[in-house]
Design a protein around this motif. Structure first.
Motif, PDB file in Angstrom:
ATOM      1  N   PHE A  53      51.195  51.474  37.756  1.00  0.00           N
ATOM      2  CA  PHE A  53      51.385  51.877  36.357  1.00  0.00           C
ATOM      3  C   PHE A  53      52.585  52.794  36.092  1.00  0.00           C
ATOM      4  O   PHE A  53      53.046  52.864  34.937  1.00  0.00           O
ATOM      5  CB  PHE A  53      50.088  52.501  35.791  1.00  0.00           C
ATOM      6  N   PRO A  54      53.152  53.509  37.108  1.00  0.00           N
ATOM      7  CA  PRO A  54      54.338  54.332  36.786  1.00  0.00           C
ATOM      8  C   PRO A  54      55.545  53.520  36.296  1.00  0.00           C
ATOM      9  O   PRO A  54      56.554  54.103  35.892  1.00  0.00           O
ATOM     10  CB  PRO A  54      54.635  55.052  38.106  1.00  0.00           C
ATOM     11  N   ARG A  55      55.429  52.204  36.288  1.00  0.00           N
ATOM     12  CA  ARG A  55      56.546  51.422  35.743  1.00  0.00           C
ATOM     13  C   ARG A  55      56.571  51.427  34.209  1.00  0.00           C
ATOM     14  O   ARG A  55      57.510  50.896  33.615  1.00  0.00           O
ATOM     15  CB  ARG A  55      56.504  49.977  36.255  1.00  0.00           C
ATOM     16  N   TRP A  56      55.544  52.025  33.601  1.00  0.00           N
ATOM     17  CA  TRP A  56      55.505  52.081  32.132  1.00  0.00           C
ATOM     18  C   TRP A  56      55.456  53.516  31.630  1.00  0.00           C
ATOM     19  O   TRP A  56      54.780  54.365  32.219  1.00  0.00           O
ATOM     20  CB  TRP A  56      54.259  51.347  31.603  1.00  0.00           C
ATOM     21  N   TYR A  57      56.128  53.755  30.511  1.00  0.00           N
ATOM     22  CA  TYR A  57      56.036  55.040  29.821  1.00  0.00           C
ATOM     23  C   TYR A  57      54.821  54.947  28.897  1.00  0.00           C
ATOM     24  O   TYR A  57      54.841  54.218  27.900  1.00  0.00           O
ATOM     25  CB  TYR A  57      57.325  55.286  29.020  1.00  0.00           C
ATOM     26  N   LEU A  58      53.765  55.654  29.268  1.00  0.00           N
ATOM     27  CA  LEU A  58      52.499  55.541  28.534  1.00  0.00           C
ATOM     28  C   LEU A  58      52.275  56.825  27.742  1.00  0.00           C
ATOM     29  O   LEU A  58      52.174  57.908  28.322  1.00  0.00           O
ATOM     30  CB  LEU A  58      51.339  55.321  29.520  1.00  0.00           C
ATOM     31  N   GLU A  59      52.204  56.690  26.425  1.00  0.00           N
ATOM     32  CA  GLU A  59      52.046  57.885  25.588  1.00  0.00           C
ATOM     33  C   GLU A  59      50.592  58.210  25.286  1.00  0.00           C
ATOM     34  O   GLU A  59      50.245  59.339  24.955  1.00  0.00           O
ATOM     35  CB  GLU A  59      52.835  57.709  24.291  1.00  0.00           C
ATOM     36  N   ASP A  60      49.748  57.198  25.381  1.00  0.00           N
ATOM     37  CA  ASP A  60      48.323  57.377  25.079  1.00  0.00           C
ATOM     38  C   ASP A  60      47.606  57.868  26.337  1.00  0.00           C
ATOM     39  O   ASP A  60      47.530  57.157  27.343  1.00  0.00           O
ATOM     40  CB  ASP A  60      47.768  56.020  24.619  1.00  0.00           C
ATOM     41  N   GLU A  61      47.099  59.106  26.258  1.00  0.00           N
ATOM     42  CA  GLU A  61      46.502  59.708  27.456  1.00  0.00           C
ATOM     43  C   GLU A  61      45.286  58.945  27.972  1.00  0.00           C
ATOM     44  O   GLU A  61      45.059  58.862  29.185  1.00  0.00           O
ATOM     45  CB  GLU A  61      46.140  61.162  27.172  1.00  0.00           C
ATOM     46  N   ASN A  62      44.523  58.374  27.064  1.00  0.00           N
ATOM     47  CA  ASN A  62      43.349  57.602  27.517  1.00  0.00           C
ATOM     48  C   ASN A  62      43.765  56.377  28.302  1.00  0.00           C
ATOM     49  O   ASN A  62      43.139  56.009  29.304  1.00  0.00           O
ATOM     50  CB  ASN A  62      42.488  57.168  26.321  1.00  0.00           C
ATOM     51  N   GLU A  63      44.845  55.762  27.811  1.00  0.00           N
ATOM     52  CA  GLU A  63      45.361  54.582  28.504  1.00  0.00           C
ATOM     53  C   GLU A  63      45.834  54.978  29.913  1.00  0.00           C
ATOM     54  O   GLU A  63      45.558  54.289  30.899  1.00  0.00           O
ATOM     55  CB  GLU A  63      46.523  54.010  27.686  1.00  0.00           C
ATOM     56  N   LEU A  64      46.532  56.103  29.990  1.00  0.00           N
ATOM     57  CA  LEU A  64      47.007  56.598  31.283  1.00  0.00           C
ATOM     58  C   LEU A  64      45.826  56.938  32.204  1.00  0.00           C
ATOM     59  O   LEU A  64      45.772  56.515  33.367  1.00  0.00           O
ATOM     60  CB  LEU A  64      47.886  57.840  31.069  1.00  0.00           C
ATOM     61  N   ASN A  65      44.864  57.676  31.666  1.00  0.00           N
ATOM     62  CA  ASN A  65      43.742  58.134  32.496  1.00  0.00           C
ATOM     63  C   ASN A  65      42.935  56.990  33.091  1.00  0.00           C
ATOM     64  O   ASN A  65      42.306  57.145  34.141  1.00  0.00           O
ATOM     65  CB  ASN A  65      42.808  59.040  31.679  1.00  0.00           C
ATOM     66  N   ALA A  66      42.964  55.855  32.436  1.00  0.00           N
ATOM     67  CA  ALA A  66      42.184  54.711  32.926  1.00  0.00           C
ATOM     68  C   ALA A  66      42.660  54.231  34.302  1.00  0.00           C
ATOM     69  O   ALA A  66      41.931  53.541  35.010  1.00  0.00           O
ATOM     70  CB  ALA A  66      42.257  53.566  31.921  1.00  0.00           C
ATOM     71  N   PHE A  67      43.893  54.615  34.679  1.00  0.00           N
ATOM     72  CA  PHE A  67      44.407  54.200  35.987  1.00  0.00           C
ATOM     73  C   PHE A  67      43.991  55.151  37.116  1.00  0.00           C
ATOM     74  O   PHE A  67      44.269  54.892  38.280  1.00  0.00           O
ATOM     75  CB  PHE A  67      45.936  54.102  35.952  1.00  0.00           C
ATOM     76  N   TYR A  68      43.365  56.285  36.767  1.00  0.00           N
ATOM     77  CA  TYR A  68      43.017  57.312  37.765  1.00  0.00           C
ATOM     78  C   TYR A  68      41.533  57.244  38.119  1.00  0.00           C
ATOM     79  O   TYR A  68      40.700  56.839  37.305  1.00  0.00           O
ATOM     80  CB  TYR A  68      43.317  58.706  37.215  1.00  0.00           C
ATOM     81  N   GLU A  69      41.230  57.734  39.338  1.00  0.00           N
ATOM     82  CA  GLU A  69      39.843  57.876  39.781  1.00  0.00           C
ATOM     83  C   GLU A  69      39.421  59.319  39.532  1.00  0.00           C
ATOM     84  O   GLU A  69      40.114  60.251  39.949  1.00  0.00           O
ATOM     85  CB  GLU A  69      39.707  57.569  41.278  1.00  0.00           C
ATOM     86  N   LYS A  70      38.272  59.495  38.893  1.00  0.00           N
ATOM     87  CA  LYS A  70      37.772  60.856  38.628  1.00  0.00           C
ATOM     88  C   LYS A  70      36.862  61.323  39.757  1.00  0.00           C
ATOM     89  O   LYS A  70      36.594  62.513  39.897  1.00  0.00           O
ATOM     90  CB  LYS A  70      37.028  60.921  37.291  1.00  0.00           C
ATOM     91  N   SER A  71      36.367  60.400  40.552  1.00  0.00           N
ATOM     92  CA  SER A  71      35.613  60.769  41.751  1.00  0.00           C
ATOM     93  C   SER A  71      35.814  59.672  42.783  1.00  0.00           C
ATOM     94  O   SER A  71      36.192  58.548  42.448  1.00  0.00           O
ATOM     95  CB  SER A  71      34.125  60.928  41.422  1.00  0.00           C
ATOM     96  N   MET A  72      35.582  60.018  44.028  1.00  0.00           N
ATOM     97  CA  MET A  72      35.743  59.046  45.122  1.00  0.00           C
ATOM     98  C   MET A  72      34.674  59.300  46.167  1.00  0.00           C
ATOM     99  O   MET A  72      34.655  60.385  46.728  1.00  0.00           O
ATOM    100  CB  MET A  72      37.158  59.178  45.707  1.00  0.00           C
ATOM    101  N   PRO A  73      33.769  58.341  46.468  1.00  0.00           N
ATOM    102  CA  PRO A  73      33.689  57.081  45.735  1.00  0.00           C
ATOM    103  C   PRO A  73      33.122  57.294  44.338  1.00  0.00           C
ATOM    104  O   PRO A  73      32.532  58.321  44.055  1.00  0.00           O
ATOM    105  CB  PRO A  73      32.736  56.235  46.588  1.00  0.00           C
ATOM    106  N   SER A  74      33.319  56.293  43.496  1.00  0.00           N
ATOM    107  CA  SER A  74      32.781  56.291  42.144  1.00  0.00           C
ATOM    108  C   SER A  74      31.788  55.134  42.062  1.00  0.00           C
ATOM    109  O   SER A  74      31.641  54.367  43.015  1.00  0.00           O
ATOM    110  CB  SER A  74      33.925  56.037  41.163  1.00  0.00           C
ATOM    111  N   ASP A  75      31.162  54.967  40.910  1.00  0.00           N
ATOM    112  CA  ASP A  75      30.255  53.819  40.746  1.00  0.00           C
ATOM    113  C   ASP A  75      30.982  52.522  41.089  1.00  0.00           C
ATOM    114  O   ASP A  75      30.423  51.623  41.707  1.00  0.00           O
ATOM    115  CB  ASP A  75      29.743  53.741  39.305  1.00  0.00           C
TER     116      ASP A  75
END
Ligand code: CDT
Length: 303
Positions: A53-75
């Motif tokens: 995803f770093p190939r795109w300039y993403l201004e919407d934080e929710n859109e950006l956050n969707a590429f990250y893991e908030k826990s590992m492992p996750s569901d």
């Protein structure tokens, strides 16, 4: 003999719309193949769970956050851990990490080592972040790692893993000699890394044809100069509109490539890695105790 059979699980392109479950089913297919070939350890790429995803300039934080893991492992990622543990395979995995530290949200380009029981035993956060911070529309595509990640704050570590001393790196780290040397000075016998490397280099397009050469030349030289195995796993192929380098490989401590991927898709390559082979180099030409002259290298550690 301290031997581990290693599988490099190269991934072909991951589409922007592909979800975690789809990607993980591809990874599980590679784990099953690895089991058939007796692998005890499987290496996945950098940012293995999503498109790069770093190939795109993403201004919407929710859109950006969707590429990250908030826990590992996750569901969503639990299935990968469960399958690997069921097969008795340890793994290296790269992913984008959204962490809460001291009440602050932090973003890292991260990798982990997971043992054959599904336990996370090591974590690394990428130190050499390439690219740029601001939107640069002149480029054919962006490389916004400096915007989307902080410099890793865990240092270069090594772990007792699979019978040897293992260190981790991520993509651009592999181009820097210090990465390997700092780990080799901590006893590293095997350095494991994943990468996403565009074939096109916007700042110097006259080097585009050298991407494959530069990839191997740095890793082969560093394996030899540090007497380490180097395991390198690509995310490869045409991902969205960006061509990514393949040529995932397993490099012996002599600097020789012992296995190399020959496609730009999901592909498993396998080799037996004997940790004892590091001694051929570490006890001879690059015997650090006998031959290093660190007092002459002091400038290297100055800012
Ligand atoms: N992912 C990553 O670190 N890629 C870089 C791209 C080149 S610099 C924009 C690399 O070193 O392969």
């Amino acid at each position: 003999e301290r031997n581990v059979t290693v599988g490099i699980a190269q991934l072909g392109p991951i589409a922007r719309e592909e979800n975690r479950q789809q990607v993980i089913s591809r990874m599980i297919a590679l784990l099953n193949k690895a089991k058939q070939r007796d692998c005890g350890f499987v290496v996945f790429p950098e940012l293995a769970l999503t498109t790069f995803f770093p190939r795109w300039y993403l201004e919407d934080e929710n859109e950006l956050n969707a590429f990250y893991e908030k826990s590992m492992p996750s569901d969503e990622t639990q299935a990968l851990f469960d399958k690997a543990a069921e097969l008795g395979i340890g793994f290296y995995l790269g992913y984008a990490e959204l962490a809460e530290e001291n009440g602050e949200t932090r973003r890292f380009n991260t990798s982990i080592l997971v043992d054959d029981k599904g336990q996370i035993v090591g974590k690394y956060r990428k130190i050499h972040l390439p690219g740029h911070t601001e939107h640069e529309p002149w480029r054919a595509f962006q490389h916004l790692e400096k915007r989307y990640f902080e410099v890793g704050n865990l240092g270069f570590g090594t772990w007792d893993f699979m019978g040897g001393k293992v260190g981790m790196a991520l993509c651009n780290d592999r181009r820097w000699p210090e990465t390997y040397r700092v780990m080799a000075l901590q006893g590293a016998e095997m350095i494991v890394l994943g990468y996403n490397t565009p074939m096109h280099y916007p700042q110097a397009p006259e080097h585009d044809h050298l991407q494959a050469f530069h990839n191997h030349v740095v890793m082969q030289a560093s394996a030899y100069q540090n007497g380490c195995w180097v395991l390198a796993c690509a995310k490869a192929g045409k991902e969205e509109d960006c061509d990514l380098l393949g040529q995932s490989c397993i490099i012996a401590p002599t600097g020789e490539i012992v296995a190399q991927a020959s496609t730009l898709g999901d592909e498993l390559i396998v080799a037996d890695c004997d940790f004892e082979r590091t001694r051929e180099i570490k006890e001879n030409i690059f015997n650090f105790n006998l031959h290093r002259i660190p007092e002459e290298y002091e400038i290297i550690s100055r800012p």
